[in-house]
Design an enzyme around this catalytic site. Sequence first.
Site, PDB file in Angstrom:
ATOM      1  N   ASP A  17       0.877  -1.196   0.000  1.00 48.00           N
ATOM      2  CA  ASP A  17       0.000   0.000   0.000  1.00 48.00           C
ATOM      3  C   ASP A  17       0.907   1.237   0.000  1.00 48.00           C
ATOM      4  O   ASP A  17       0.882   2.044   0.911  1.00 48.00           O
ATOM      5  CB  ASP A  17      -0.970  -0.013   1.192  1.00 48.00           C
ATOM      6  CG  ASP A  17      -0.269   0.031   2.542  1.00 48.00           C
ATOM      7  OD1 ASP A  17       0.849  -0.519   2.653  1.00 48.00           O
ATOM      8  OD2 ASP A  17      -0.819   0.637   3.484  1.00 48.00           O
ATOM      9  N   ASP A  22       6.784   1.083   2.378  1.00 46.65           N
ATOM     10  CA  ASP A  22       6.585   0.127   1.285  1.00 46.65           C
ATOM     11  C   ASP A  22       7.592   0.416   0.173  1.00 46.65           C
ATOM     12  O   ASP A  22       8.132  -0.514  -0.440  1.00 46.65           O
ATOM     13  CB  ASP A  22       5.182   0.261   0.693  1.00 46.65           C
ATOM     14  CG  ASP A  22       4.076   0.153   1.718  1.00 46.65           C
ATOM     15  OD1 ASP A  22       3.388  -0.869   1.755  1.00 46.65           O
ATOM     16  OD2 ASP A  22       3.915   1.122   2.486  1.00 46.65           O
ATOM     17  N   VAL A 136       2.503  -6.304   2.891  1.00 43.66           N
ATOM     18  CA  VAL A 136       2.935  -5.283   3.849  1.00 43.66           C
ATOM     19  C   VAL A 136       1.928  -4.131   3.913  1.00 43.66           C
ATOM     20  O   VAL A 136       2.290  -2.992   4.242  1.00 43.66           O
ATOM     21  CB  VAL A 136       4.368  -4.789   3.532  1.00 43.66           C
ATOM     22  CG1 VAL A 136       5.381  -5.900   3.747  1.00 43.66           C
ATOM     23  CG2 VAL A 136       4.464  -4.230   2.115  1.00 43.66           C
ATOM     24  N   HIS A 255       9.012  -0.106   8.646  1.00 43.28           N
ATOM     25  CA  HIS A 255       8.390  -1.410   8.927  1.00 43.28           C
ATOM     26  C   HIS A 255       8.541  -2.442   7.788  1.00 43.28           C
ATOM     27  O   HIS A 255       9.017  -3.555   7.995  1.00 43.28           O
ATOM     28  CB  HIS A 255       6.903  -1.225   9.195  1.00 43.28           C
ATOM     29  CG  HIS A 255       6.559  -0.145  10.154  1.00 43.28           C
ATOM     30  ND1 HIS A 255       6.694  -0.286  11.510  1.00 43.28           N
ATOM     31  CD2 HIS A 255       6.072   1.108   9.955  1.00 43.28           C
ATOM     32  CE1 HIS A 255       6.299   0.819  12.118  1.00 43.28           C
ATOM     33  NE2 HIS A 255       5.922   1.686  11.205  1.00 43.28           N
ATOM     34  N   ASP A 256       8.049  -2.043   6.606  1.00 40.20           N
ATOM     35  CA  ASP A 256       7.893  -3.033   5.530  1.00 40.20           C
ATOM     36  C   ASP A 256       9.229  -3.564   5.028  1.00 40.20           C
ATOM     37  O   ASP A 256       9.329  -4.723   4.589  1.00 40.20           O
ATOM     38  CB  ASP A 256       7.100  -2.416   4.376  1.00 40.20           C
ATOM     39  CG  ASP A 256       5.713  -1.960   4.815  1.00 40.20           C
ATOM     40  OD1 ASP A 256       5.276  -2.367   5.910  1.00 40.20           O
ATOM     41  OD2 ASP A 256       5.075  -1.208   4.075  1.00 40.20           O
TER      42      ASP A 256
HETATM   43  O1  RIB Z   1       1.723   0.068  10.785  1.00 38.27           O
HETATM   44  C1  RIB Z   1       2.712   0.138   9.805  1.00 38.27           C
HETATM   45  C2  RIB Z   1       2.207  -0.375   8.483  1.00 38.27           C
HETATM   46  O2  RIB Z   1       1.068   0.403   8.077  1.00 38.27           O
HETATM   47  C3  RIB Z   1       3.197  -0.267   7.356  1.00 38.27           C
HETATM   48  O3  RIB Z   1       3.013  -1.332   6.476  1.00 38.27           O
HETATM   49  C4  RIB Z   1       2.790   1.027   6.704  1.00 38.27           C
HETATM   50  O4  RIB Z   1       3.231   1.104   5.363  1.00 38.27           O
HETATM   51  C5  RIB Z   1       1.298   0.973   6.802  1.00 38.27           C
HETATM   52  O5  RIB Z   1       0.780   0.164   5.782  1.00 38.27           O
HETATM   53 CA    CA Z   2       2.663  -0.778   4.106  1.00 35.07          CA
END
Ligand code: RIB
Ligand code: CA
Length: 328
Positions: A17, A22, A136, A255-256
């Site tokens: 997303d 990402d 993700v 994160h991703d």
């Molecule tokens: O909470 C973090 C996640 O939420 C990540 O994947 C960010 O890109 C959003 O999608």
């Molecule tokens: Ca994401």
Amino acid sequence: MVWDAAGVTRKVILDVDTGTDDAVAIMLAALHPGLDLAAVTTVNGNVPLPATTDNTLRVLDAIGRPDVPVHPGVAHPIARRGFPGQTHFKRDSDRDMHGTSLPLPAPVTAARDTSAVEFLLHTLRDTTEPVTLVPVGPLSTIATVLAADPSVRDAVDEIVIMGGAHAYGNVTPSAEFNIWADPEAAAMVFSAGFPRLTLVPLDATHQALVTRADCAKLAELGTAAGRAAADLITRRIDAYSAGHGVHAADSAPVHDAVCVAYLVRPEVITTRPVRVEVETAGALTVGRTVMDVRPNATGEPNAQVAFQARAEVLVDLLLTTFGEAGQR
Ligand code: RIB
Ligand code: CA
């Protein structure tokens, strides 16, 4: 592409997303020689579906991988209408770490006509080699595929999900964004019986913080990917500094990217087997990933959950991969 000692690259499909983190995950998957990025599928999430698809194309064009097919996925949660799937911060405010469009040139390449759901169904039914699935974002596209044909899970050697939280969420005290944005979809995926499901929740990603000093090194690489990663991660650091809250100054989780890093450097996280269920009804807890970490846990573990992550492994991988990709 031949990479590991056995001469095997891992076939990967990313479901995104896109979103700043990402974007870094896509660049890592597209440029690492150990990964064969077969396609990227998109989903509603950080921004609405047309923007997640457009942002994905921007990223792939910017790093010289317009050949990677992009398939637009599901534009809304599978069971809720009007359930908030968008940012909880005012768009383009200083706390909005994604913006609607990523700060990269508009794409020249177009998305494929085949939808992500059709593409995934055909690919997973027909493949002769295992596919690693890396969602993700919210799990709306993956759940729609499973609803159409649950058996496709058997073609997936591992599904690596960024989502959930044990200690605390980021949208509510209980829930992390990707799971909260489509809890029914997440519940379907966790109960689908994938042979191996690896979950990378906030508990892990909040330990793999990338700093402003790391961003300076990425920019110094002088490559398209290094510069883009530096800009996008700096935007994340600015947003976290403006009120998102992190545990170290001048840094942010990406994160991703941790999920993709795990595919080639598994030591970036430490996992343990845990039973994970998704709350879909609780007034205060909807979207919570309930993890049975009790010493006397009941129920079969359905996930390998990461509770630790190593920033130095992630940063080293970003620098190496984006540096070596300079000629692309
Ligand atoms: O909470 C973090 C996640 O939420 C990540 O994947 C960010 O890109 C959003 O999608
Ligand atoms: Ca994401």
